[in-house]
Design a protein around this motif. Structure first.
Motif, PDB file in Angstrom:
ATOM      1  N   ASP A   1      27.744 -20.893 -21.415  1.00  0.00           N
ATOM      2  CA  ASP A   1      26.995 -21.953 -20.735  1.00  0.00           C
ATOM      3  C   ASP A   1      27.164 -21.959 -19.221  1.00  0.00           C
ATOM      4  OD1 ASP A   1      26.180 -22.867 -23.234  1.00  0.00           O
ATOM      5  OD2 ASP A   1      27.887 -24.215 -23.444  1.00  0.00           O
ATOM      6  N   LEU A   2      28.089 -21.164 -18.697  1.00  0.00           N
ATOM      7  CA  LEU A   2      28.438 -21.274 -17.278  1.00  0.00           C
ATOM      8  C   LEU A   2      27.392 -20.663 -16.354  1.00  0.00           C
ATOM      9  CD1 LEU A   2      30.706 -22.344 -15.468  1.00  0.00           C
ATOM     10  CD2 LEU A   2      31.753 -20.079 -15.555  1.00  0.00           C
ATOM     11  N   THR A   3      26.899 -19.493 -16.710  1.00  0.00           N
ATOM     12  CA  THR A   3      25.964 -18.772 -15.840  1.00  0.00           C
ATOM     13  C   THR A   3      24.553 -19.349 -15.941  1.00  0.00           C
ATOM     14  OG1 THR A   3      25.559 -17.151 -17.580  1.00  0.00           O
ATOM     15  CG2 THR A   3      27.296 -16.653 -16.011  1.00  0.00           C
ATOM     16  N   GLU A   4      23.781 -19.132 -14.901  1.00  0.00           N
ATOM     17  CA  GLU A   4      22.379 -19.547 -14.816  1.00  0.00           C
ATOM     18  C   GLU A   4      22.200 -21.061 -14.817  1.00  0.00           C
ATOM     19  OE1 GLU A   4      20.028 -17.575 -17.725  1.00  0.00           O
ATOM     20  OE2 GLU A   4      20.649 -15.561 -17.111  1.00  0.00           O
TER      21      GLU A   4
ATOM     22  N   LEU B   1      35.273 -20.123 -10.677  1.00  0.00           N
ATOM     23  CA  LEU B   1      34.533 -20.644  -9.536  1.00  0.00           C
ATOM     24  C   LEU B   1      33.492 -19.669  -9.001  1.00  0.00           C
ATOM     25  CD1 LEU B   1      37.379 -22.470  -7.549  1.00  0.00           C
ATOM     26  CD2 LEU B   1      35.591 -23.491  -8.965  1.00  0.00           C
ATOM     27  N   ASP B   2      33.777 -18.362  -9.088  1.00  0.00           N
ATOM     28  CA  ASP B   2      32.830 -17.387  -8.544  1.00  0.00           C
ATOM     29  C   ASP B   2      31.558 -17.284  -9.385  1.00  0.00           C
ATOM     30  OD1 ASP B   2      34.183 -16.307 -10.689  1.00  0.00           O
ATOM     31  OD2 ASP B   2      34.227 -14.268  -9.877  1.00  0.00           O
ATOM     32  N   LYS B   3      31.544 -17.894 -10.549  1.00  0.00           N
ATOM     33  CA  LYS B   3      30.367 -17.847 -11.420  1.00  0.00           C
ATOM     34  C   LYS B   3      29.521 -19.124 -11.331  1.00  0.00           C
ATOM     35  CE  LYS B   3      32.735 -14.941 -14.843  1.00  0.00           C
ATOM     36  NZ  LYS B   3      33.160 -14.826 -16.262  1.00  0.00           N
ATOM     37  N   ILE B   4      29.964 -20.071 -10.516  1.00  0.00           N
ATOM     38  CA  ILE B   4      29.277 -21.359 -10.435  1.00  0.00           C
ATOM     39  C   ILE B   4      28.246 -21.336  -9.304  1.00  0.00           C
ATOM     40  CG2 ILE B   4      29.584 -23.810  -9.930  1.00  0.00           C
ATOM     41  CD1 ILE B   4      32.267 -23.673 -11.315  1.00  0.00           C
TER      42      ILE B   4
ATOM     43  N   ALA C   1      21.046 -37.537  -9.985  1.00  0.00           N
ATOM     44  CA  ALA C   1      20.507 -36.178  -9.890  1.00  0.00           C
ATOM     45  C   ALA C   1      20.535 -35.484 -11.253  1.00  0.00           C
ATOM     46  CB  ALA C   1      21.290 -35.373  -8.857  1.00  0.00           C
ATOM     47  N   VAL C   2      21.609 -35.671 -12.001  1.00  0.00           N
ATOM     48  CA  VAL C   2      21.703 -35.090 -13.339  1.00  0.00           C
ATOM     49  C   VAL C   2      20.649 -35.692 -14.254  1.00  0.00           C
ATOM     50  CG1 VAL C   2      23.148 -34.911 -15.403  1.00  0.00           C
ATOM     51  CG2 VAL C   2      24.136 -34.476 -13.155  1.00  0.00           C
ATOM     52  N   GLU C   3      20.464 -37.009 -14.212  1.00  0.00           N
ATOM     53  CA  GLU C   3      19.449 -37.674 -15.028  1.00  0.00           C
ATOM     54  C   GLU C   3      18.061 -37.115 -14.743  1.00  0.00           C
ATOM     55  OE1 GLU C   3      19.329 -41.985 -15.514  1.00  0.00           O
ATOM     56  OE2 GLU C   3      21.361 -42.061 -14.686  1.00  0.00           O
ATOM     57  N   SER C   4      17.802 -36.784 -13.484  1.00  0.00           N
ATOM     58  CA  SER C   4      16.478 -36.282 -13.100  1.00  0.00           C
ATOM     59  C   SER C   4      16.260 -34.832 -13.488  1.00  0.00           C
ATOM     60  CB  SER C   4      16.287 -36.438 -11.591  1.00  0.00           C
ATOM     61  OG  SER C   4      17.082 -35.490 -10.880  1.00  0.00           O
ATOM     62  N   GLY C   5      17.319 -34.166 -13.964  1.00  0.00           N
ATOM     63  CA  GLY C   5      17.181 -32.775 -14.367  1.00  0.00           C
ATOM     64  C   GLY C   5      17.432 -31.767 -13.267  1.00  0.00           C
ATOM     65  N   ALA C   6      18.038 -32.220 -12.144  1.00  0.00           N
ATOM     66  CA  ALA C   6      18.265 -31.321 -11.014  1.00  0.00           C
ATOM     67  C   ALA C   6      19.372 -30.315 -11.273  1.00  0.00           C
ATOM     68  CB  ALA C   6      18.584 -32.131  -9.755  1.00  0.00           C
ATOM     69  N   GLY C   7      20.216 -30.564 -12.265  1.00  0.00           N
ATOM     70  CA  GLY C   7      21.311 -29.648 -12.559  1.00  0.00           C
ATOM     71  C   GLY C   7      22.364 -30.324 -13.410  1.00  0.00           C
TER      72      GLY C   7
END
Length: 324
Positions: free
Chosen positions: A189-192, A216-219, A234-240
């Motif tokens: 789940d970490l990448t992309e 950390l280098d994969k975030i 921001a999370v609720e809005s789907g930004a990330g």
């Protein structure tokens, strides 16, 4: 016929246990009484609240909508007697408190509000700073006590005692594909993923970077924000996705606005602390306030008592009844 408090209590018990048998044992009533009350409630509300799967009863969409409302109602009612019967309190004085961001925004306001109900003559002043500044305010005598989440300096004049444990969790929006998962898997789940981070220097950011130092280098950080509320929106809005204290999202997760995931195979817990000067005089009002705040040790891991002030009041009322 109007909906009764008992019907709501039985509905909550069935929702939490998923079985009429277990709910009846929890409430010390017969199975037939539970079934009858549930049937009457569903009839009054014009539809079912559960999906039947064998012997299990699982909340459907209507039931999930009703559950937080029912909990709020029962918590408020359970506190009326306690609040209305409070005696005139003689404790008075002033307490100056400082708290780091998460504790100052999500924990201490509820506790101070509840404390003021019991001790209305005590004036409580609270400042919110990062842990470093909070430590300095306690050391220079500007504040009587500090509640902090971050790392402290090595100061021989500072008295530190543990409060309760907090845990950082991954946040995603309700429509994110991860919302159907039980855990956040670092391998898959970490990448992309687009990450929304707290600003550097915050206690949450420091803990996250320490715990996640091997990843950390994969975030992929797309934005940084200085307050948990901005990150949640921001999370609720789907930004990330983001990583915040579980304490900061009790209300959102209960209402389904945000989904939280524990990280699989990684301990994200941190110890929250109470700090004072070793030579600080412990006044009666300060001692009472600090004892009062220890209620958080009984609020269990899911911290449901923080999703509304009435639920915290309910916990305090139960504690008070047990002491009598």
């Amino acid at each position: 016929m109007s909906i009764t408090l008992r019907q709501l209590e039985i509905f909550i018990a069935v929702a939490e246990t998923a079985q009429v048998t277990k709910a009846s044992k929890k409430l010390f009533v017969t199975q037939s009484a539970v079934s009858m009350a549930l049937a009457e409630l569903e009839n009054q509300l014009g539809g079912s609240l559960f999906d039947r799967h064998g012997r299990s009863l699982l909340l459907n969409a209507r039931g999930r909508y009703l559950l937080p409302l029912a909990k709020d109602i029962t918590c408020q009612v359970s506190n009326i007697e306690s609040i209305m019967s409070e005696r005139n309190d003689t404790l008075q004085g002033r307490i100056d408190v400082v708290a780091s961001t998460t504790l100052g925004n999500y924990i201490l306001p509820y506790l101070i509000g509840a404390f003021k109900r019991v001790h209305p003559r005590v004036h409580v002043n609270m400042l919110v700073h990062n842990t470093k500044n909070a430590e300095q305010l306690v050391m220079d005598g500007s504040c009587d006590v500090g509640y902090v989440e971050g790392l402290l300096g090595k100061n021989a004049e500072l008295k530190v005692r543990p409060w309760f444990q907090d845990e950082l969790v991954i946040l995603c929006g309700p429509t994110d594909p991860m919302a159907h998962n039980e855990y956040f898997d670092l391998e898959t789940d970490l990448t992309e993923k687009k990450w929304i981070m707290r600003e550097p220097g915050s206690g949450t950011d420091a803990t996250f970077r320490e715990k996640m130092r091997d990843y950390l280098d994969k975030i992929n950080v797309v934005m940084e924000m200085g307050h948990p509320e901005a990150i949640k929106r921001a999370v609720e809005s789907g930004a990330g996705i983001a990583c915040l204290s579980s304490l900061s999202v009790c209300r959102e997760t209960e209402h389904g606005w945000i989904k939280t995931l524990k990280i699989k195979g990684l301990d994200m817990k941190r110890q929250l602390k109470i700090i004072q000067r070793k030579d600080k005089e412990l006044t009666d009002e300060l001692a009472e306030f600090m004892n009062f705040c220890d209620v958080m040790n009984d609020c269990k891991e899911d911290r449901v008592c923080l999703s509304s002030p009435w639920k915290l009041q309910s916990l305090l009322a139960r504690q008070s009844a047990q002491k009598r």
